[in-house]
Design an enzyme around this catalytic site. Structure first.
Site, PDB file in Angstrom:
ATOM      1  N   LYS A  22       0.837  -1.211   0.000  1.00 34.61           N
ATOM      2  CA  LYS A  22       0.000   0.000   0.000  1.00 34.61           C
ATOM      3  C   LYS A  22       0.869   1.258   0.000  1.00 34.61           C
ATOM      4  CE  LYS A  22      -1.700   1.643   4.020  1.00 34.61           C
ATOM      5  NZ  LYS A  22      -1.336   3.039   4.265  1.00 34.61           N
ATOM      6  N   ASN A  23       1.888   1.274   0.858  1.00 33.58           N
ATOM      7  CA  ASN A  23       2.651   2.516   0.998  1.00 33.58           C
ATOM      8  C   ASN A  23       3.617   2.763  -0.159  1.00 33.58           C
ATOM      9  OD1 ASN A  23       1.205   3.072   3.228  1.00 33.58           O
ATOM     10  ND2 ASN A  23       2.786   2.492   4.713  1.00 33.58           N
ATOM     11  N   ARG A  92      -5.759  10.203   4.461  1.00 39.68           N
ATOM     12  CA  ARG A  92      -4.812  11.207   4.940  1.00 39.68           C
ATOM     13  C   ARG A  92      -3.620  11.357   3.991  1.00 39.68           C
ATOM     14  NH1 ARG A  92       0.440  12.703   6.308  1.00 39.68           N
ATOM     15  NH2 ARG A  92       0.207  14.477   7.686  1.00 39.68           N
ATOM     16  N   CYS A 116      -5.366  12.361  12.247  1.00 37.13           N
ATOM     17  CA  CYS A 116      -6.003  11.086  11.915  1.00 37.13           C
ATOM     18  C   CYS A 116      -6.039  10.246  13.165  1.00 37.13           C
ATOM     19  CB  CYS A 116      -5.255  10.374  10.795  1.00 37.13           C
ATOM     20  SG  CYS A 116      -3.746   9.627  11.364  1.00 37.13           S
ATOM     21  N   ARG A 121      -1.018  14.888  12.456  1.00 34.57           N
ATOM     22  CA  ARG A 121      -0.156  14.523  11.317  1.00 34.57           C
ATOM     23  C   ARG A 121       0.278  15.814  10.617  1.00 34.57           C
ATOM     24  NH1 ARG A 121      -1.252   8.967   9.702  1.00 34.57           N
ATOM     25  NH2 ARG A 121       0.435   9.190   8.191  1.00 34.57           N
ATOM     26  N   PRO A 122       1.234  16.561  11.207  1.00 34.45           N
ATOM     27  CA  PRO A 122       1.646  17.822  10.589  1.00 34.45           C
ATOM     28  C   PRO A 122       2.282  17.600   9.217  1.00 34.45           C
ATOM     29  CG  PRO A 122       3.079  17.264  12.450  1.00 34.45           C
ATOM     30  CD  PRO A 122       1.992  16.241  12.426  1.00 34.45           C
ATOM     31  N   ILE A 123       2.276  18.651   8.388  1.00 35.12           N
ATOM     32  CA  ILE A 123       2.914  18.543   7.062  1.00 35.12           C
ATOM     33  C   ILE A 123       3.935  19.681   6.870  1.00 35.12           C
ATOM     34  CG2 ILE A 123       1.103  17.247   5.856  1.00 35.12           C
ATOM     35  CD1 ILE A 123       0.116  20.001   4.765  1.00 35.12           C
ATOM     36  N   ASP A 124       4.431  20.203   8.014  1.00 32.91           N
ATOM     37  CA  ASP A 124       5.377  21.322   7.952  1.00 32.91           C
ATOM     38  C   ASP A 124       6.628  20.985   7.128  1.00 32.91           C
ATOM     39  OD1 ASP A 124       5.585  19.522  10.210  1.00 32.91           O
ATOM     40  OD2 ASP A 124       7.305  20.695  10.862  1.00 32.91           O
ATOM     41  N   ASP A 306       4.601   0.640  11.688  1.00 30.76           N
ATOM     42  CA  ASP A 306       3.391  -0.021  11.194  1.00 30.76           C
ATOM     43  C   ASP A 306       3.318  -1.497  11.605  1.00 30.76           C
ATOM     44  OD1 ASP A 306       2.750   2.347  10.009  1.00 30.76           O
ATOM     45  OD2 ASP A 306       3.390   1.771   8.003  1.00 30.76           O
ATOM     46  N   ILE A 328       7.336   6.906  16.599  1.00 29.97           N
ATOM     47  CA  ILE A 328       6.995   7.711  15.411  1.00 29.97           C
ATOM     48  C   ILE A 328       5.682   8.458  15.601  1.00 29.97           C
ATOM     49  CG2 ILE A 328       6.618   7.651  12.904  1.00 29.97           C
ATOM     50  CD1 ILE A 328       9.463   6.832  13.625  1.00 29.97           C
ATOM     51  N   ARG A 398      -8.447  -0.819   4.322  1.00 33.23           N
ATOM     52  CA  ARG A 398      -7.629   0.250   3.737  1.00 33.23           C
ATOM     53  C   ARG A 398      -6.256  -0.283   3.315  1.00 33.23           C
ATOM     54  NH1 ARG A 398      -6.557   4.489   7.804  1.00 33.23           N
ATOM     55  NH2 ARG A 398      -4.997   4.803   6.201  1.00 33.23           N
TER      56      ARG A 398
HETATM   57  N1  EPU Z   1       5.961  14.563  10.523  1.00 39.47           N
HETATM   58  C1  EPU Z   1       6.012  15.890  10.868  1.00 39.47           C
HETATM   59  N2  EPU Z   1       5.947  16.814   9.867  1.00 39.47           N
HETATM   60  C2  EPU Z   1       5.822  16.471   8.565  1.00 39.47           C
HETATM   61  C3  EPU Z   1       5.768  15.105   8.209  1.00 39.47           C
HETATM   62  C4  EPU Z   1       5.839  14.174   9.226  1.00 39.47           C
HETATM   63  O1  EPU Z   1       6.115  16.247  12.050  1.00 39.47           O
HETATM   64  O2  EPU Z   1       5.763  17.363   7.707  1.00 39.47           O
HETATM   65  C5  EPU Z   1       5.994  13.539  11.601  1.00 39.47           C
HETATM   66  C6  EPU Z   1       4.673  12.761  11.640  1.00 39.47           C
HETATM   67  O3  EPU Z   1       3.697  13.431  12.409  1.00 39.47           O
HETATM   68  C7  EPU Z   1       5.093  11.451  12.250  1.00 39.47           C
HETATM   69  C8  EPU Z   1       6.503  11.247  11.703  1.00 39.47           C
HETATM   70  O4  EPU Z   1       6.951  12.554  11.275  1.00 39.47           O
HETATM   71  O5  EPU Z   1       5.158  11.588  13.636  1.00 39.47           O
HETATM   72  C9  EPU Z   1       6.575  10.276  10.531  1.00 39.47           C
HETATM   73  O6  EPU Z   1       5.859  10.754   9.446  1.00 39.47           O
HETATM   74  P1  EPU Z   1       6.202  10.384   7.930  1.00 39.47           P
HETATM   75  O7  EPU Z   1       6.038  11.621   7.137  1.00 39.47           O
HETATM   76  O8  EPU Z   1       7.494   9.656   7.851  1.00 39.47           O
HETATM   77  O9  EPU Z   1       5.023   9.391   7.619  1.00 39.47           O
HETATM   78  P2  EPU Z   1       3.963   9.483   6.465  1.00 39.47           P
HETATM   79  O10 EPU Z   1       4.614   9.713   5.167  1.00 39.47           O
HETATM   80  O11 EPU Z   1       2.854  10.373   6.867  1.00 39.47           O
HETATM   81  C10 EPU Z   1       4.150   6.924   5.942  1.00 39.47           C
HETATM   82  C11 EPU Z   1       3.195   5.776   5.856  1.00 39.47           C
HETATM   83  C12 EPU Z   1       2.708   5.423   7.251  1.00 39.47           C
HETATM   84  C13 EPU Z   1       3.921   5.055   8.094  1.00 39.47           C
HETATM   85  C14 EPU Z   1       4.918   6.219   8.131  1.00 39.47           C
HETATM   86  C15 EPU Z   1       6.187   5.915   8.883  1.00 39.47           C
HETATM   87  C16 EPU Z   1       2.237   6.065   3.695  1.00 39.47           C
HETATM   88  C17 EPU Z   1       1.046   6.346   2.871  1.00 39.47           C
HETATM   89  N3  EPU Z   1       2.080   6.119   4.998  1.00 39.47           N
HETATM   90  O12 EPU Z   1       3.393   8.000   6.512  1.00 39.47           O
HETATM   91  O13 EPU Z   1       1.864   4.283   7.103  1.00 39.47           O
HETATM   92  O14 EPU Z   1       3.515   4.750   9.405  1.00 39.47           O
HETATM   93  O15 EPU Z   1       5.269   6.574   6.756  1.00 39.47           O
HETATM   94  O16 EPU Z   1       6.826   4.832   8.335  1.00 39.47           O
HETATM   95  O17 EPU Z   1       3.297   5.768   3.155  1.00 39.47           O
HETATM   96  C18 EPU Z   1       0.142   2.806   7.639  1.00 39.47           C
HETATM   97  O18 EPU Z   1       0.375   2.231   6.569  1.00 39.47           O
HETATM   98  O19 EPU Z   1      -0.642   2.322   8.502  1.00 39.47           O
HETATM   99  C19 EPU Z   1       0.782   4.079   7.921  1.00 39.47           C
HETATM  100  C20 EPU Z   1       0.379   4.910   8.876  1.00 39.47           C
END
Ligand code: EPU
Length: 417
Positions: A22-23, A92, A116, A121-124, A306, A328, A398
């Protein structure tokens, strides 16, 4: 609302071919938007998150066609840049479309993904990187409005955390930006390598994926390609941990051994017999298993967050005490109270789940609150003696393609109702 009815307590035996990841497939689907011709994805899992991505692509103007597990996407000529809130809310991780849309259209408009079930889940990190590449981004009334009035340029971007999604968004944007982009402290997950490999097959020039420094040459014309999505290492982990706790034997036929090494290593130390071949992994669980000491989640090659719920679920039946530390996400232990309904002995202290193994779990009614926690409850129900009902299984759909069919094929008694 569907549910699983499980009559647990049976040993599991058999071979499994693990679904596509999925990811991996979600960023690959976003990447197809950058291509000017047809992309074919084999081993594409049939999941509700994939359906949500396909709905976004179709809204943007792409033509998508499923035949079994092969998905063909043609984004040629599409230049829509707006994703409505209803589609963003479905998933998300739709934020992964931001990089592709801004790269192709030099503008993007979408609602903020918000929090979520795993916590905020910040995107900064995503936004700061895109700004460094020339994007102008406003967040008003829950909507992100992005433009690039002077175009997008390559940049040297240092991530303060190796965010998977931010690394993917930067790679997607950088393929079309002017000049070269270098990402330092990039995420190294196998899904990043799969995205780079797909884009390189389309004509991109990305080097260093899977290492902390990724270099992307910009202004590339991207054509279509045919790509096999990598197998899902987290789904593989769920099956391995479940067979370990239920006893029996499983051969994962299409495993990429180095990607599932962290799980095999732990299970071997707990007393399972694991043998690894070039493309398959066999786990046998016949002896009494004892708990691991401490396992902490971390960015790849660390233990994946995960897979934490599956590990905790299995350790409920391992002798002694095991500690799992979640580093995480802030809110990933909601499944623990549900495991306790099945008779598990777990205490959560801050970021740690402290599990003391019990002899047996007993069937009960439990509720999934998120995807991975939900799958861990199914595993525990398959291991528990007696009848369990797992509710809210939409969360599990999902990310797991017919989880009940896979467990049934291994000998479990489980039905969707
Ligand atoms: N984070 C920030 N700011 C950002 C982005 C991330 O603070 O701009 C923090 C997040 O809040 C979190 C940590 O950094 O605490 C990790 O976030 P990351 O961006 O690495 O994760 P993601 O891209 O949102 C993907 C997977 C997740 C998986 C994580 C970590 C996808 C679609 N999702 O999420 O998968 O847990 O990487 O490996 O690829 C799942 O499949 O159940 C799932 C949650």
């Amino acid at each position: 609302m569907s549910e699983f009815i499980v009559n647990g307590g049976k040993k599991l035996y058999g071979d499994v071919t693990v679904q596509g990841a999925k990811n991996s497939v979600l960023p690959l689907l976003a990447a197809t938007y950058l291509s000017n011709s047809e992309c074919v994805l084999h081993n594409c899992p049939r999941l509700s998150d994939v359906d949500a991505s396909v709905a976004i692509l179709e809204h943007l103007g792409a033509k998508c066609r499923f035949e079994g597990n092969t998905l063909t996407v043609d984004s040629n000529g599409c230049f829509s840049s707006d994703i409505p809130e209803t589609l963003m809310r479905e998933m998300r991780s739709s934020i992964i479309f931001l990089g592709a849309i801004i790269a192709k259209c030099k503008a993007a408009s979408m609602s903020l993904p918000g929090g979520c079930e795993l916590g905020p889940r910040p995107i900064d990190i995503h936004l700061s990187a895109l700004r460094q590449m020339g994007a102008e981004i406003e967040c008003t009334a829950g909507r992100l409005i992005c433009t690039a009035p002077n175009g997008l340029s390559g940049a040297e971007i240092h991530l303060n955390f190796p965010s998977v999604g931010a690394t993917e968004n930067i790679i997607l944007t950088a393929c079309k930006a002017k000049g070269t982009t270098v990402i330092y402290n990039a995420a190294k997950e196998p899904e990043i390598c799969d995205l780079a490999s797909f884009l390189n097959s389309c004509g991109a020039k990305i080097k260093g994926a899977g290492t902390p420094t990724v270099v992307i040459e910009g202004e590339r014309e991207l054509s279509g390609c045919v790509h096999n999505v990598i197998p899902d290492r987290i789904v593989a982990a769920t099956y391995l941990f479940t067979v370990a706790m239920c006893k029996g034997a499983i051969r994962i036929k299409n495993a990429i051994p180095e990607q599932i090494f962290p799980f095999c290593h732990i299970l071997q130390k707990c007393g399972c017999d694991v043998s690894v071949n070039a493309d398959s992994v066999t786990l046998r669980s016949h002896n009494a298993l004892h708990n691991f000491d401490v396992v902490s989640s971390g960015p790849y090659p660390g233990f994946p967050t995960d897979a934490g719920p599956s590990l905790v679920s299995a350790s409920c039946l391992f002798k002694g005490t095991g500690v799992f530390v979640e580093n995480i996400f802030d809110s990933r232990f909601r499944y623990v109270d549900e495991l306790k309904r099945l008779g598990a002995d777990i205490k959560v202290v801050g970021r740690a789940a402290i599990v003391t193994g019990v002899k047996n779990l007993a069937g009960a009614k439990v509720e999934a609150h998120d995807l991975r926690g939900g799958a861990a409850l199914v595993s525990a129900a398959v291991a528990a003696h007696g009848t369990s009902v797992v509710r809210n299984i939409e969360f599990i759909d999902r990310g797991y393609e017919n989880i009940e069919k896979v467990f049934a094929q291994l000998g479990a008694e489980i039905k969707r109702k």
